[in-house]
Design a protein around this motif. Sequence first.
Motif, PDB file in Angstrom:
ATOM      1  N   GLU C  78       0.778  -1.228  -0.056  1.00  0.00           N
ATOM      2  CA  GLU C  78       0.010   0.068  -0.071  1.00  0.00           C
ATOM      3  C   GLU C  78       0.891   1.184  -0.296  1.00  0.00           C
ATOM      4  O   GLU C  78       0.454   2.089  -0.821  1.00  0.00           O
ATOM      5  CB  GLU C  78      -0.870  -0.022   1.201  1.00  0.00           C
ATOM      6  CG  GLU C  78      -1.985  -0.957   1.203  1.00  0.00           C
ATOM      7  CD  GLU C  78      -1.678  -2.549   1.992  1.00  0.00           C
ATOM      8  OE1 GLU C  78      -0.255  -2.633   2.016  1.00  0.00           O
ATOM      9  OE2 GLU C  78      -2.573  -3.297   1.919  1.00  0.00           O
ATOM     10  N   ASN C  82       1.151   4.220  -3.266  1.00  0.00           N
ATOM     11  CA  ASN C  82       0.806   5.466  -3.005  1.00  0.00           C
ATOM     12  C   ASN C  82       2.106   6.644  -2.960  1.00  0.00           C
ATOM     13  O   ASN C  82       1.945   7.755  -3.464  1.00  0.00           O
ATOM     14  CB  ASN C  82       0.422   5.745  -1.443  1.00  0.00           C
ATOM     15  CG  ASN C  82      -1.123   5.224  -1.363  1.00  0.00           C
ATOM     16  OD1 ASN C  82      -2.081   6.180  -1.954  1.00  0.00           O
ATOM     17  ND2 ASN C  82      -1.478   4.219  -0.675  1.00  0.00           N
ATOM     18  N   ILE C 113      -3.043  -3.005  -5.931  1.00  0.00           N
ATOM     19  CA  ILE C 113      -3.349  -1.723  -5.313  1.00  0.00           C
ATOM     20  C   ILE C 113      -3.628  -0.602  -6.302  1.00  0.00           C
ATOM     21  O   ILE C 113      -2.671  -0.719  -7.476  1.00  0.00           O
ATOM     22  CB  ILE C 113      -2.461  -1.410  -4.326  1.00  0.00           C
ATOM     23  CG1 ILE C 113      -1.897  -2.461  -3.366  1.00  0.00           C
ATOM     24  CG2 ILE C 113      -2.755  -0.006  -3.600  1.00  0.00           C
ATOM     25  CD1 ILE C 113      -2.872  -2.698  -2.424  1.00  0.00           C
ATOM     26  N   THR C 114      -4.487   0.329  -6.325  1.00  0.00           N
ATOM     27  CA  THR C 114      -4.797   1.228  -7.484  1.00  0.00           C
ATOM     28  C   THR C 114      -4.960   2.626  -6.845  1.00  0.00           C
ATOM     29  O   THR C 114      -5.812   2.802  -5.792  1.00  0.00           O
ATOM     30  CB  THR C 114      -5.972   0.871  -8.286  1.00  0.00           C
ATOM     31  OG1 THR C 114      -5.709  -0.332  -8.655  1.00  0.00           O
ATOM     32  CG2 THR C 114      -6.000   1.908  -9.387  1.00  0.00           C
ATOM     33  N   VAL C 115      -4.069   3.518  -7.142  1.00  0.00           N
ATOM     34  CA  VAL C 115      -4.112   5.085  -6.559  1.00  0.00           C
ATOM     35  C   VAL C 115      -4.376   6.008  -7.697  1.00  0.00           C
ATOM     36  O   VAL C 115      -3.678   5.667  -8.860  1.00  0.00           O
ATOM     37  CB  VAL C 115      -2.736   5.461  -5.932  1.00  0.00           C
ATOM     38  CG1 VAL C 115      -2.858   6.887  -5.326  1.00  0.00           C
ATOM     39  CG2 VAL C 115      -2.813   4.350  -4.782  1.00  0.00           C
ATOM     40  N   GLU C 116      -5.248   6.822  -7.520  1.00  0.00           N
ATOM     41  CA  GLU C 116      -5.614   7.851  -8.881  1.00  0.00           C
ATOM     42  C   GLU C 116      -5.586   9.264  -8.427  1.00  0.00           C
ATOM     43  O   GLU C 116      -6.186   9.335  -7.496  1.00  0.00           O
ATOM     44  CB  GLU C 116      -7.020   7.336  -9.349  1.00  0.00           C
ATOM     45  CG  GLU C 116      -7.405   7.980 -10.844  1.00  0.00           C
ATOM     46  CD  GLU C 116      -8.520   7.324 -11.452  1.00  0.00           C
ATOM     47  OE1 GLU C 116      -9.198   6.243 -10.866  1.00  0.00           O
ATOM     48  OE2 GLU C 116      -8.958   7.586 -12.250  1.00  0.00           O
ATOM     49  N   PHE C 117      -5.077  10.219  -9.101  1.00  0.00           N
ATOM     50  CA  PHE C 117      -5.178  11.400  -9.025  1.00  0.00           C
ATOM     51  C   PHE C 117      -5.652  12.290 -10.081  1.00  0.00           C
ATOM     52  O   PHE C 117      -5.382  11.817 -11.285  1.00  0.00           O
ATOM     53  CB  PHE C 117      -3.763  12.206  -8.873  1.00  0.00           C
ATOM     54  CG  PHE C 117      -3.203  11.833  -7.539  1.00  0.00           C
ATOM     55  CD1 PHE C 117      -3.476  12.411  -6.347  1.00  0.00           C
ATOM     56  CD2 PHE C 117      -2.301  10.763  -7.258  1.00  0.00           C
ATOM     57  CE1 PHE C 117      -2.929  12.255  -5.167  1.00  0.00           C
ATOM     58  CE2 PHE C 117      -1.711  10.336  -6.219  1.00  0.00           C
ATOM     59  CZ  PHE C 117      -1.866  11.268  -4.982  1.00  0.00           C
TER      60      PHE C 117
END
Lengths: 121, 121, 121, 121, 121, 121, 121, 121, 121, 121
Positions: C78, C82, C113-117
């Motif tokens: 995680e 990030n 795990i996927t993070v998006e901005f």
Amino acid sequence: MADTKILDFFDNPNGTDGSAHPFVIEHINEEFTSVCPVTGHPDFGTIILRYIPDKTCVELKSLKLYYQDFRNEGIYYEAVTNKIAKDLNDAMSPVWLQVETQWKGRGGIRSNITVEFGKKP
Amino acid sequence: MADTKILDFFDNPNGTDGSAHPFVIEHINEEFTSVCPVTGHPDFGTIILRYIPDKTCVELKSLKLYYQDFRNEGIYYEAVTNKIAKDLNDAMSPVWLQVETQWKGRGGIRSNITVEFGKKP
Amino acid sequence: MADTKILDFFDNPNGTDGSAHPFVIEHINEEFTSVCPVTGHPDFGTIILRYIPDKTCVELKSLKLYYQDFRNEGIYYEAVTNKIAKDLNDAMSPVWLQVETQWKGRGGIRSNITVEFGKKP
Amino acid sequence: MADTKILDFFDNPNGTDGSAHPFVIEHINEEFTSVCPVTGHPDFGTIILRYIPDKTCVELKSLKLYYQDFRNEGIYYEAVTNKIAKDLNDAMSPVWLQVETQWKGRGGIRSNITVEFGKKP
Amino acid sequence: MADTKILDFFDNPNGTDGSAHPFVIEHINEEFTSVCPVTGHPDFGTIILRYIPDKTCVELKSLKLYYQDFRNEGIYYEAVTNKIAKDLNDAMSPVWLQVETQWKGRGGIRSNITVEFGKKP
Amino acid sequence: MADTKILDFFDNPNGTDGSAHPFVIEHINEEFTSVCPVTGHPDFGTIILRYIPDKTCVELKSLKLYYQDFRNEGIYYEAVTNKIAKDLNDAMSPVWLQVETQWKGRGGIRSNITVEFGKKP
Amino acid sequence: MADTKILDFFDNPNGTDGSAHPFVIEHINEEFTSVCPVTGHPDFGTIILRYIPDKTCVELKSLKLYYQDFRNEGIYYEAVTNKIAKDLNDAMSPVWLQVETQWKGRGGIRSNITVEFGKKP
Amino acid sequence: MADTKILDFFDNPNGTDGSAHPFVIEHINEEFTSVCPVTGHPDFGTIILRYIPDKTCVELKSLKLYYQDFRNEGIYYEAVTNKIAKDLNDAMSPVWLQVETQWKGRGGIRSNITVEFGKKP
Amino acid sequence: MADTKILDFFDNPNGTDGSAHPFVIEHINEEFTSVCPVTGHPDFGTIILRYIPDKTCVELKSLKLYYQDFRNEGIYYEAVTNKIAKDLNDAMSPVWLQVETQWKGRGGIRSNITVEFGKKP
Amino acid sequence: MADTKILDFFDNPNGTDGSAHPFVIEHINEEFTSVCPVTGHPDFGTIILRYIPDKTCVELKSLKLYYQDFRNEGIYYEAVTNKIAKDLNDAMSPVWLQVETQWKGRGGIRSNITVEFGKKP
């Protein structure tokens, strides 16, 4: 040239008064062949017909014979896809209809063409 | 450098007055190669062109020759993708056009670039 | 710990005044490894970076070196996902950015795990 | 035309007196391209080199450069496969050597060519 | 450098007097990494160990730790494959042993190396 | 019966005050087994947990032990899926959570069950 | 009916005095079609030609035209496979020749036919 | 521990006097689970039984129950494979018998074990 | 003809008062067979049932027996798909229900039919 | 029970005097179904017939009808495979014949049976 007179139709099993419960039919023909109008070489492709019937459905064996009538016709990818979609749309007046063709490569380039009539609900 | 003068076009088979029934054309070229402008090593990729024609369609053999003209050009992934999309969009003024390039790995990293003109209806 | 100072950037080939025609870049690194901070055993995964550049793009070789700097770092799935997403988002201020990590199994469980901005337009 | 002078070699890590413990090396290059001597169109293929070294092994980066020298050569499938196998066999005198080429389709026909020197023990 | 002292062994469950009923053991490690001795970049590969035990078998967790000791070693494909095969053959004196390594691509070329001791009955 | 007391949690690495930048976590366990409450025969399946954490995340090893506690429990597909989803939702109060179970066939029929809490933003 | 007069041949690039270093050529045609002599419906199949040339090799474009001449012929699977193998064997007198045909299903049954002349050394 | 008393057998349908026409039977169980004797964690694998019967064949449902009896047994990969092969060989005295086990990964390493009795004719 | 009297149902495990937390159930039967009403030849297909239960769920074994009752019925693709969907929708009054049938090819054409009741929330 | 009287045969196209050039015929029927004699539930499988004809070949449509006659027969996997092989071997006296059956899983176990007459040259 393939003619829609060869096609047979049967009544929508959900009713023919236009208020039938809608459902989707898909027929996938992986054995389509026609001829390139420029080079005279054969083209090979897959024809996928998808539609929501209104009052009639196309009979499967007659559809196969209709497709076979393109075997020795010289016709472009774009033209044959639009012709099949228009022929079947005119003959059945479905709620929605889509024809997708997927062609084996020529000179390293593969092509897919998609024509649609109506809106998928 | 590849020039759009090499491209040939033909009339949209659904009509050329701008009110033609729309359809989607996809040409997949799995045999594209250009040269890395930094290292001089060859790059290999797949170029996928998708568009809804307005008045004209691109002729397949001329498209292949246009792609082959990048063979010994030094050009970045991002630049070649934008150039192909812009060249074809300028030449055809289609309703919608998308170019996707998929590149084989370099140093363990594979890259894909996508450029789009217009909105797919 | 991997530091963004190692990253190089180049100008968006579509222009740097913020009004450039948007396009999507995807870099897939299937050779990522770091270390589990609890057990000290190595973790192996794939890092997928997708973004729409604003004024700058990340240079591919420097991105590879940035990823290699995690090789002997003890860091959770995680946290590393990030950190990479935030590092690249801060350094490039792109229109949209997404980092997806896909990890090989540990004890029979695989994790992604996927993070998006930002929002993909 | 590709010349074996570009190739580098290193000593068999198991010894160079001809009595080394045998082992098999396989190098798979999926990014080979040359030119059809008749049409001038590019050919794309995969080159698989398999061999049991005697005293020397071929260095990987020099092998890549040797392959790249075919990029703009007009040469038939059969000829290029025999030339690569003969070049490498002459240069290394291995215990056994096999070159297999797998070519993307032309006109609907894909071709594979295999040349072998010596007997695999 | 990885040392066989880290390896643990257990008695062949079919007996240790050399007349045990033969059977084949295969351990596939898809998470191997070492470092290229020339460029300093990491290499990633799969190590497949196959053997018919004589009196002892290698314990799985110790084998994993032995493999992990190559993580930051600079060593060629050919050398690491021969070292692993020789190390394990010397330590266990099995009836038959084979080590196959499969490496991810570098510069467009993937490599596989196979070393064998004894004859598979 | 599996009890959530066995589960451990750790703080959301993006912050624990409820305003953390959202991200998606997916844990795929392909080694789940329980027992059919009617026949007593074992069931085998894959459990996919997907969630957007609020203040806490579930620790991976404790999740594995929680899953293992179903090993000898007699419980229906529908019930076990709803129980796992409810247990984890109650324990973490995530922004969004989904549990999908995919079961190997029984009598020629394979089953998949999906339970969701909250809306994926 | 397809006639071997349409075939062109070229000299074995390894020499034409019968002592040439042997190699294997494989041509895979995935776009073969003929007609069922009973029903008149089209048959679709793949034709794989494998051979070790003696003095001559078959030219690829002429082979394609030879195959196309079966397009509207009514002929059984077994007969067409034996005819192609015999035609090519008679015309080239190769060291070894094999023709394998793989046919799409009819009535739920797919068929493959293999004919071989000579022994593969 | 699993006991062969649970197994049922039926007469070789080709005859039971030892001169029956030979044939090969293969039963593939993709739902095997036992327990690691060291860690207590479950192991998951596939058990493939292949044999040529002499006078008797093993009944399929009883074979399934025999396999299920390993569910909560602590036993090594090598031991369980040899036990199953020996149990079935002793109980049926077949012309030939092979047991292959394929285990899901532990700590990044997958294992396969193969035990054979007699020679496949 | 298959009759819904053979079907058994069980209470929605999330409650039967109509306010149960919704979840999706999917049952995939890859072993369906019926008979073509025209030719008398057997048809083979896959039946996928997906639904969100309201107060009741269909019991799996009874569903299998219901499907088996079509084994020797002569019925069209379109009719059997609509009948199964209507039968199950009438019997369970679910929140949402979809039946998709995928049929093996006849005369080179494969067909898929999809019927839906209600809206997937 | 299926009877070989339903089978039709045609002359070996390579000659019927026993000295015909040998070739291999393979017919793959992926739509076979019979009934389990114990439970009465249907079994589904694939039947692969491979043979080298002597004087006669089996006609494809009659073979399909012969297979369909097992549709409602209660018969074990082992028995049906031996019966089909023996029936066809007796009726054609081929140089070599093999029947392989591949059955869908029952209770988590899939089975394959292979019967062979004669030696493949």
